[in-house]
Motif scaffolding. Sequence first.
Motif, short mmCIF file in Angstrom:
data_model
loop_
_atom_site.label_atom_id
_atom_site.label_comp_id
_atom_site.label_asym_id
_atom_site.label_seq_id
_atom_site.Cartn_x
_atom_site.Cartn_y
_atom_site.Cartn_z
N VAL A 69 0.85 -1.07 0.06
CA VAL A 69 -0.14 -0.03 -0.08
C VAL A 69 0.83 0.93 -0.09
N ARG A 70 0.29 2.13 -0.59
CA ARG A 70 0.98 3.55 -0.70
C ARG A 70 0.87 4.16 0.84
N ARG A 71 1.98 4.90 1.39
CA ARG A 71 2.03 5.51 2.48
C ARG A 71 2.63 6.99 2.28
N GLY A 72 2.02 7.91 2.12
CA GLY A 72 2.68 9.20 1.79
C GLY A 72 2.98 9.22 0.49
N GLU A 73 4.43 9.50 0.45
CA GLU A 73 5.29 9.42 -0.80
C GLU A 73 6.02 8.01 -1.03
N GLY A 74 5.73 7.18 0.31
CA GLY A 74 6.59 5.99 0.00
C GLY A 74 5.57 4.92 -0.04
N LEU A 75 6.03 3.58 0.34
CA LEU A 75 5.27 2.20 0.15
C LEU A 75 5.47 1.63 1.57
N ALA A 76 4.52 0.73 1.86
CA ALA A 76 4.31 0.03 3.03
C ALA A 76 4.04 -1.47 2.65
N ALA A 77 4.76 -2.49 2.97
CA ALA A 77 4.35 -3.85 2.35
C ALA A 77 4.17 -4.80 3.59
N ALA A 78 3.27 -5.56 3.60
CA ALA A 78 3.02 -6.75 4.67
C ALA A 78 3.30 -8.01 3.83
N GLY A 79 4.47 -8.51 4.15
CA GLY A 79 5.10 -9.58 3.31
C GLY A 79 6.20 -9.30 2.51
N ALA A 80 7.15 -10.30 2.52
CA ALA A 80 8.25 -9.76 1.77
C ALA A 80 8.63 -10.33 0.11
N LEU A 81 8.98 -9.53 -0.60
CA LEU A 81 9.30 -9.79 -1.84
C LEU A 81 10.60 -10.31 -2.10
N ALA A 82 10.89 -11.16 -2.94
CA ALA A 82 12.08 -11.91 -3.33
C ALA A 82 13.38 -11.27 -3.81
N SER A 83 12.90 -10.64 -4.85
CA SER A 83 13.91 -9.90 -5.61
C SER A 83 13.72 -8.57 -6.24
N THR A 84 12.30 -8.19 -6.10
CA THR A 84 11.74 -7.04 -6.99
C THR A 84 11.49 -6.01 -6.00
N ASP A 85 11.71 -4.79 -6.36
CA ASP A 85 11.24 -3.73 -5.27
C ASP A 85 9.52 -3.58 -5.32
N ALA A 86 9.28 -2.81 -4.42
CA ALA A 86 7.63 -2.84 -4.05
C ALA A 86 7.10 -1.92 -5.18
N GLU A 87 8.00 -0.86 -5.60
CA GLU A 87 7.48 0.09 -6.69
C GLU A 87 7.30 -0.30 -7.87
N THR A 88 8.26 -1.43 -8.44
CA THR A 88 8.20 -1.84 -9.60
C THR A 88 6.90 -2.83 -9.57
N VAL A 89 6.86 -3.58 -8.72
CA VAL A 89 5.41 -4.57 -8.74
C VAL A 89 4.18 -3.63 -8.64
N ILE A 90 4.11 -2.72 -8.05
CA ILE A 90 2.91 -1.77 -8.01
C ILE A 90 2.87 -1.19 -9.72
N ASP A 91 3.77 -1.05 -10.40
CA ASP A 91 3.81 -0.36 -11.48
C ASP A 91 3.30 -1.66 -12.71
N ALA A 92 3.82 -2.65 -12.37
CA ALA A 92 3.29 -3.76 -13.18
C ALA A 92 1.79 -4.12 -13.10
N VAL A 93 1.30 -4.12 -11.70
CA VAL A 93 -0.02 -4.46 -11.45
C VAL A 93 -1.09 -3.26 -12.11
N ALA A 94 -0.42 -2.08 -11.97
CA ALA A 94 -1.27 -0.90 -12.52
C ALA A 94 -1.29 -0.60 -13.98
N THR A 95 -0.32 -1.28 -14.56
CA THR A 95 -0.16 -0.86 -15.92
C THR A 95 -0.53 -1.91 -16.66
N CYS A 96 -0.80 -3.21 -16.40
CA CYS A 96 -1.13 -4.22 -17.11
C CYS A 96 -2.68 -4.25 -17.31
N GLY A 97 -3.11 -3.68 -18.46
CA GLY A 97 -4.59 -3.90 -18.64
C GLY A 97 -5.30 -2.99 -17.92
N THR A 98 -6.61 -3.11 -17.80
CA THR A 98 -7.45 -2.43 -16.94
C THR A 98 -7.14 -2.46 -15.54
#
Length: 803
Positions: A437-466
């Motif tokens: 989730v977004r928190r101000g200008e940054g991001l907060a994550a519940a759970g860990a990502l293996a090798s990708t940063d959270a901002e890249t994941v958010i962009d991938a979800v938001a820009t793929c299709g609708t």
Amino acid sequence: MVESPRHHWPWFAISVLGLAVGLWGMQGLPSLSASPAGAPLYPIRYPARVGPAVVASPAQLTYIAQSRPAGSLLEIRSDAGLVRAHLEPALTRVHLGVIFLEGLIFLALSLLVLAPRVDRGPVRDLYLCALLYGVATMIHGSYFPPTPSWAHWVIPAIRIGCLSMLPVLFFRMSQTFPRPRKLLERRPRLMRGLWIAASVLAVWQVATLFRYFSDPRPDVWEGTLLPQFLAQVFLVLSVGLGCLTLYRSGQKLELSREREQTKWILWGIAIGLTPLVFLRLLPRLWRQTLPVPPEVDRVFELAIPVAVTFAVVRYRFDVDIIIRRSVIYGTVTAALAAVYLLVGLLAVPWIAGRLPDYAAVLRIVALALPVLLYTPVRRWIGTWVDRSFFKTQYDYAKAFAAFQEHVRGALSQLEIASLCRAFLEEHLSLERAVVIVRRGEGLAAAGALASTDAETVIDAVATCGTPRRLLAAGDSTSRPDLESSDFPGTLAREGFLVALAIMAEESCVGAILLGEKRPERRFTEEDLKLLHAVRAEAAAALERVELVQRAAKEAFVRENAAELEGLKDYLFATLGDDLRRPLTVVRWTIETLLERMGHTSSPQHFAELQAIQAASSELDRLVKNLRDLSRPGLVGGRELVRIDLLPLVHEAVTAVTPAAKSRNVRFELSVAPDLTPVSGYRDLLLEVVSNLLENATRYSPDGQAVEIAIDRKGEEDRLIVRDHGPGLAPDHGERIFDRFEQGRPSPYSTERGFGMGLFVAKSYLERMRGRIHAENHPEGGARFICILPEWREAEREAHLVSR
């Protein structure tokens, strides 16, 4: 299972009332008559007279003739002579049966299908649409009253009211079914405008129709046609826009059930209204003969309630639904039959044998008891079936209710993300889940990502299709139509199979990422429904927390600003007092030296002492401004006085002249002949004029003049001070009066002020109900215009009273 809680009884009562009104309106339909066939069988020359009414067209004659009893003789008098026409029934038994069946089906739809679900979002609008259309269908039309009875006047008004409200309700339903759109939130006045338009059209139609009932003349008849035409146009446009909205939004819905709901509604409307529009309304508007009997399009209209029933009750009859309902209603039937057997066949005969006088009452009780027990038994058995055979739906609904309570009490974005992750991992049996989730200008994550940063994941979800569409990898769900071949590789490399963006106001504020389920099963449709519900609750909670945090931040800033303002006032007051004591000693010493030395000293020393005295006077005035800034209640309790502006300006010029002489700056004064005294506080107004003259002196070139003008405009006197300096910067017209705001440096003086002189001038003028503004003079330099209210004795008295 559809519950029927007690608070639904008003809607059932309204449906029963609608049925009663519809049946009341149908009473006059069998006596309606068909109009005379007309020429050549009946030569009629218009205008003609039918009883007391004057008719000027076949349409008007048809309207009048319908009110006469079928089988009666109608006499028409015109220039062509007297025509006697035998009237036949306007509606056949088949047509009456179709009208009754259609109205009854619509009212049954509202009573049996929609009333128990009326508290579920747009179902209420569907309920009202079905109810109003069923009543209007049974009334069938508006007819000329055969008698002056009030009932013959009220029934047409009821039908007009129903048809006027119908398009507005349908349009609102189209904006909320099967889920709300943003149009009504962005344009809250739209519905209000539609309601006003519908009300105006309804009142207009009723008023013109009632006028024709009381005065049946051709010109009055013509007055009824325009509101009827506009009402039909309003109906067609509203329903058309509603259908277009349903069609366009239906293409963007994610869940297949919601898409199928929308399709059922659209297909029902298309099948039901196409014959009505093309076979009845359009030929009537173009004054053409109806191509088919009216019974035909009414039969097609029956598709609407059928479609609505399928869309609302259960738009896809799968095996689970058939099994569930079979178990529920079969068990209910068996239980109620057992109750009747125990009570009616065993208990009642045994009791009647001992109390024969109450045998009839006991039989009635035996019959009524299963009816009274139907609703609670159905509710209890439905809950038992859900717990025993449909445990997933029951458990999800129960768990989600508890989740809502927790997430709505969350205080931060990270807490919301953690609650969503824990809930989904537990109830979907996930190997892994991550919520970002977004928190101000940054991001907060519940759970860990293996090798990708959270901002890249958010962009991938938001820009793929609708952005609102669920992303699912191939062979991961029981819904192949939701799976995407272009599932983001970023998510696939992290081991995620399902992703859903958390949206708020068309922007992505987070993402829910799900890995495999523990038994390596696919995500079922019930799982995906739960996921969408969690996403919606998380979006609302994030928006709420964001608003709370923003409000807290603004309150903190305001509190700090108020504290800083208090510190400034304290600093100004302390600094002013500390400077005023040594400054008083300096001024007293200089004045003493001037008195002792007089003109006995050299002119140079005497001029130096005078310059020091002028500088100390200027410094004393600045210190006074500092002290005044720390006293907001400076004029509290004082009285407005009468002030002659010209002597006050002379006094201010005298005070500033010593500082102006050092640069050979002079003052030129022009005075209008019709000046009047002004209202204010003399010492404050003197300070205002002195500050303006000192500011103009600083920005005037050596040897130039500062122009002072006193004139009158309306009932106000104006004081205008103009210099010949560089003028104001383009964005400083108003900012120049702010506290500590300094204009561009003067190229003619090295002195710099504190940015308080003009602020003090504006503050003082506002306390005296005056105004000031600054502008560039067309011929160069800056010009400050002070507007002062005229002195009136009545104003002084009012000021004293207000104190």
